[in-house]
Scaffold this active site. Structure first.
Site, short mmCIF file in Angstrom:
data_model
loop_
_atom_site.label_atom_id
_atom_site.label_comp_id
_atom_site.label_asym_id
_atom_site.label_seq_id
_atom_site.Cartn_x
_atom_site.Cartn_y
_atom_site.Cartn_z
N SER A 143 26.27 53.53 28.69
CA SER A 143 27.37 52.89 29.42
C SER A 143 28.75 53.36 28.97
O SER A 143 29.74 53.12 29.67
CB SER A 143 27.26 51.36 29.33
OG SER A 143 27.53 50.90 28.03
N THR A 157 20.91 51.42 26.19
CA THR A 157 19.98 51.43 25.06
C THR A 157 18.60 50.94 25.47
O THR A 157 17.58 51.37 24.93
CB THR A 157 20.54 50.55 23.92
OG1 THR A 157 21.79 51.11 23.51
CG2 THR A 157 19.59 50.50 22.74
N THR A 195 25.10 47.98 26.57
CA THR A 195 25.90 46.84 26.15
C THR A 195 27.38 47.16 25.93
O THR A 195 28.23 46.27 26.01
CB THR A 195 25.34 46.25 24.83
OG1 THR A 195 25.30 47.29 23.85
CG2 THR A 195 23.95 45.68 25.05
N ASP A 196 27.69 48.43 25.68
CA ASP A 196 29.06 48.76 25.34
C ASP A 196 30.09 48.46 26.44
O ASP A 196 31.19 48.02 26.14
CB ASP A 196 29.16 50.24 24.93
CG ASP A 196 28.56 50.46 23.54
OD1 ASP A 196 27.77 51.38 23.37
OD2 ASP A 196 28.89 49.66 22.63
#
Lengths: 164, 164, 164, 164
Positions: free
Chosen positions: B55, B13, B84-85
């Protein structure tokens, strides 16, 4: 969990705003809470405004307020937002006070109220150093960290550098 | 002086952009250099883009590229920008690799290309942790720092938290 | 004084937002009131949200809602915010309805929620055309104004152009 | 096609910037071209900077430069960006010159260089009025348009209003 961190606001370019009716820069309220929200910061942070002034106008009495607040607050880890012009002076006053706490001073070259500010970067930087550095006084600017009595602001470049 | 720091970009992101012709999000070039400039960062930082992906689409092969790059670069202090995932998964792969370097992963919940991004705060945070933490793998999000194999992203809240 | 102007919101890129938990674009509330406040707009403007959709998903039923709302509102001067992809179709439906009012459609190529949006410029443009143009249907994009049944969006360039 | 439009820049809050080394507001280059690009403006616009000053410092000689430039340029449709404090005075000087062209003055209450500026809205507004209004002098602020010799800026509110 994370240790509680105190943030003391003194103003400086960090918090300057544009007064559209008078066409000049001035201080209103601190933007710190808004910045911490934007950052999605999940640290245990308490923000307290001590004053909202340009650091060129800081007096010894003002610096004593900063030192006394750092001494008397319950937190052992502290960030102080401050104008960059006399940040090194306040850092030296804090070193002299021998508080036995981790105190990190930071500021911004461009006001947060403007789009292209370094403020959020410096805030993230200072809060991180505040969590991991041992007791002492530090200045966090330009991504770097300096011992509080070994730093100065280079007036021509606006960059902070180490001094003997 | 400051130790050289390597920044490896993997996308996420942090670097998403809006494609106005197709009306969707996509990756173009990393914004890292622009962010470092805005931050007036004076660290010795080298930025290298390894990949630009979400990700959720990272494969084991992609993770091996990240691990190998961290191993073979000359720097001992590294920041990896990452979606972040699956940041926690890549962190665990780095822990398992036993690199003996300080590696800090970070990302953003809001793209830098958008006005209200946490990216600049997280970047300042990660670069600071990278300078002072001992060798190990860490995740820096929400102002906090986690051991790389003791963190996960809470899917409901989007916040990172410690796990046993 | 100024004549009252009605603004009907239908969504489109103008109002898209980034859903940080799902990592995708979506619609929440319209940003029109906030934009008018930022613009320090002192026109007599009433904002009403008719729908919040991507114009590629607009059906004939949706277009009828737009036409009926323009017909039944008390104002004779109207701005409709709309996705750019099918703005010309809705314009033609309004021309066919022969409302005898000044209706100006506008949109944005970049969401307002992003920093670098054309939305505020287009809004200022549309509200100005709405005040001075005679009864008719118009599209205001790229600083220009087009007769509502003589315009199309060039899919390759994203720019609006006149058609015979 | 569209008629060519000339934009004359005189400075004002529109173009003010923050000098981070001196901590004050100043003028550098005009942001007009950048704003037109962001707006995806496809009008035939030529931008010329006449001066970059705060309008409180405009002299009669400066106003003569504005009037003469509007007279001698080949375009019949003109936008003048101007500080809001004495915009009405320059408008009256243009009315007195009887140029027989469409001249629209506009400005901003918040500098473009700041995030939350009304500048882009006013620019879109002014360019639209400039395209459709008959020969005459006008002030475009707050979304409204005023006859050039029947407007003043309300100093308390910062809003423009009609005067007899």
């Amino acid at each position: 969990m994370t240790e509680p961190i105190r943030v003391f606001v003194t103003g400086g370019t960090f918090d300057k705003e544009y007064d559209e009716l008078k066409g000049r820069l001035y201080f209103k309220d601190t933007h710190l809470p808004e910045m911490l929200r934007l950052a999605r910061c999940r640290l245990d942070v308490s923000v307290r405004t001590l004053m909202m002034i340009d650091s060129l106008e800081m007096t010894d009495a003002d610096r004593r307020i900063v030192v006394d607040s750092c001494r008397s607050c319950r937190e052992a880890r502290i960030v102080v937002t401050h104008g960059t012009d006399t940040m090194a002076e306040t850092a030296r006053a804090l070193v002299a006070a021998g508080l036995g706490k981790t105190v990190v001073l930071t500021g911004a070259m461009i006001p947060w109220a403007f789009g292209s500010s370094d403020g959020l970067f410096n805030l993230g930087s200072a809060l991180s150093f505040a969590q991991v550095l041992p007791a002492g006084v530090y200045v966090a600017m330009n991504g770097r960290v300096f011992a509080g009595d070994q730093v100065r602001k280079n007036r021509e470049s606006g960059i902070f550098e180490e001094v003997g």
